[in-house]
Design a protein around this motif. Structure first.
Motif, PDB file in Angstrom:
ATOM      1  N   ILE A  38       1.020  -1.616  -7.444  1.00 16.75           N
ATOM      2  CA  ILE A  38       1.213  -2.496  -6.329  1.00 16.75           C
ATOM      3  C   ILE A  38      -0.321  -3.251  -6.685  1.00 16.75           C
ATOM      4  O   ILE A  38      -1.283  -2.893  -7.017  1.00 16.75           O
ATOM      5  CB  ILE A  38       1.011  -1.870  -5.060  1.00 16.75           C
ATOM      6  CG1 ILE A  38       2.000  -0.730  -4.527  1.00 16.75           C
ATOM      7  CG2 ILE A  38       0.646  -2.948  -3.735  1.00 16.75           C
ATOM      8  CD1 ILE A  38       3.474  -1.665  -4.351  1.00 16.75           C
ATOM      9  N   VAL A  39       0.043  -4.681  -6.864  1.00 17.98           N
ATOM     10  CA  VAL A  39      -1.035  -5.612  -7.071  1.00 17.98           C
ATOM     11  C   VAL A  39      -1.506  -6.275  -5.640  1.00 17.98           C
ATOM     12  O   VAL A  39      -2.454  -6.809  -5.619  1.00 17.98           O
ATOM     13  CB  VAL A  39      -0.787  -6.389  -8.070  1.00 17.98           C
ATOM     14  CG1 VAL A  39      -0.589  -5.621  -9.414  1.00 17.98           C
ATOM     15  CG2 VAL A  39       0.517  -7.373  -7.966  1.00 17.98           C
ATOM     16  N   ASN A  40      -0.558  -6.415  -4.700  1.00 16.04           N
ATOM     17  CA  ASN A  40      -1.012  -6.911  -3.387  1.00 16.04           C
ATOM     18  C   ASN A  40      -0.479  -6.576  -2.291  1.00 16.04           C
ATOM     19  O   ASN A  40       0.764  -6.299  -2.335  1.00 16.04           O
ATOM     20  CB  ASN A  40      -0.665  -8.767  -3.723  1.00 16.04           C
ATOM     21  CG  ASN A  40      -1.422  -9.486  -2.869  1.00 16.04           C
ATOM     22  OD1 ASN A  40      -2.443  -9.469  -2.610  1.00 16.04           O
ATOM     23  ND2 ASN A  40      -0.634 -10.479  -2.190  1.00 16.04           N
ATOM     24  N   THR A  41      -1.057  -6.544  -1.279  1.00 19.14           N
ATOM     25  CA  THR A  41      -0.459  -5.944  -0.067  1.00 19.14           C
ATOM     26  C   THR A  41       0.303  -7.144   0.596  1.00 19.14           C
ATOM     27  O   THR A  41       1.697  -6.813   1.159  1.00 19.14           O
ATOM     28  CB  THR A  41      -1.589  -5.659   1.000  1.00 19.14           C
ATOM     29  OG1 THR A  41      -2.250  -4.265  -0.072  1.00 19.14           O
ATOM     30  CG2 THR A  41      -0.921  -4.841   2.294  1.00 19.14           C
ATOM     31  N   ASN A  42      -0.041  -8.183   1.006  1.00 24.00           N
ATOM     32  CA  ASN A  42       0.760  -9.217   1.772  1.00 24.00           C
ATOM     33  C   ASN A  42       0.504 -10.809   1.065  1.00 24.00           C
ATOM     34  O   ASN A  42      -0.769 -11.328   0.833  1.00 24.00           O
ATOM     35  CB  ASN A  42       0.140  -9.368   3.223  1.00 24.00           C
ATOM     36  CG  ASN A  42       0.922 -10.216   4.136  1.00 24.00           C
ATOM     37  OD1 ASN A  42       2.193 -10.596   3.486  1.00 24.00           O
ATOM     38  ND2 ASN A  42       0.653 -10.371   5.307  1.00 24.00           N
ATOM     39  N   PRO A  43       1.604 -11.462   0.557  1.00 24.59           N
ATOM     40  CA  PRO A  43       2.696 -10.615   0.252  1.00 24.59           C
ATOM     41  C   PRO A  43       2.811  -9.524  -0.691  1.00 24.59           C
ATOM     42  O   PRO A  43       2.235  -9.248  -1.584  1.00 24.59           O
ATOM     43  CB  PRO A  43       3.426 -11.963  -0.330  1.00 24.59           C
ATOM     44  CG  PRO A  43       2.623 -12.709  -1.157  1.00 24.59           C
ATOM     45  CD  PRO A  43       1.366 -12.629  -0.126  1.00 24.59           C
TER      46      PRO A  43
END
Lengths: 192, 192
Positions: A38-43
């Protein structure tokens, strides 16, 4: 205890191991990937890194879509095989009895036998050397009904997922804590 | 078994959980990171994704260096705490009895209590939304002597590393295969 300094290597561990499916329901392909995260939570975003010579690299570069399928105990052997064979010569879904399933937001097929399928659209491809990194937006997540407990809570433990560590496929073991537990404990102590 | 379609979420699992150390041996900082992974084999590269508001984000943006420290069973509680407190207000090394140790290629300290320390130099920072992704070159790996067996073979199992899955810290369990095992088995069968 002293330490030995080694040359650079890919020694992060454990890492995930997933089946990445691409193509279409009637011409599906799958490849095994451990270089993912995972590289980013939101988006919500993730990446997969693929060697340019992989058949999936060509398919995903052209379609801009893929699905990340989480791997369970029951899928380990097939997952290992999907990392060794090439989709250029073999229909891996047929050879390893995997079932292509229609996704909701992308035309890439999901793998029915995997209990969690993450639908992704590529935003950027970054060449890094042996691998190209596909940065992708997560556009939908599919979860097997049997993993959803009371109040809609995801009970992922039931899925018996697998980790990858230094060449080995490992089962997940005992829970030794959950996010924030070290602070909660202290607060309880304070109240006493 | 049918599936439920959910909105996008960060449902990749299991993922690694590591302590990222930065700063200097005499002013060390540490932060807990689960959004990390290998992005390239050669040259060896990894990423960490950090929220811009984290104290470590500022330090690493300025120094261009950090160390990824693998987390063991014994470090789980401290790791959880390092994810909750901020280095802007607390010296986490002191508070949680972590020992800064000099690295070989970067000025960021390593965490002595972690058996594997991966020294990294930032190559690129990519803003993605809630998080910025730090793409980094691995410049050295430090391994505790007790993990190195006969013939210099790394016996990572002895380290009792931890995985992170949907909010839980989990021990690694039984080995159920190793890379290529599904094909080797077939070859042996053929010989018989």
């Amino acid at each position: 205890m002293s330490k030995i300094v080694w040359k650079p290597g890919t020694l992060l561990s454990p890492v995930p191991v997933v089946l990445v499916s691409s193509g279409a329901v009637d011409s599906p392909n799958a490849v095994t990937v451990a270089w993912t995260g995972i590289v980013n939570t939101n988006p919500s975003m993730l990446y997969i890194s693929l060697r340019p010579e992989r058949h999936s690299h060509k398919i995903i570069s052209e379609s801009g879509e893929f699905v990340v399928n989480l791997v369970t105990r029951d899928l380990v052997r097939k997952t290992d095989s999907c990392g060794v064979y090439t989709g250029a010569k073999v229909n891996k879904f047929k050879k390893f009895n995997l079932t292509p399933e229609k996704a909701s937001q992308v035309s890439s097929p999901m793998i029915k036998e995997s209990p969690v399928n993450i639908e992704c659209k590529v935003e950027k491809i970054i060449p890094l050397g042996t691998h190209d990194m596909f940065l992708a937006r997560i556009v939908a997540v599919n979860v097997e009904e049997s993993l959803i407990g009371e109040g809609g809570k995801l009970e992922l433990k039931k899925a018996k997922l697998i980790a990858y560590s230094h060449g080995d496929y490992l089962e997940l073991g005992k829970k030794v804590g959950s996010f924030g537990y070290s602070v909660k404990k202290k607060k309880q102590n304070r109240v006493k």
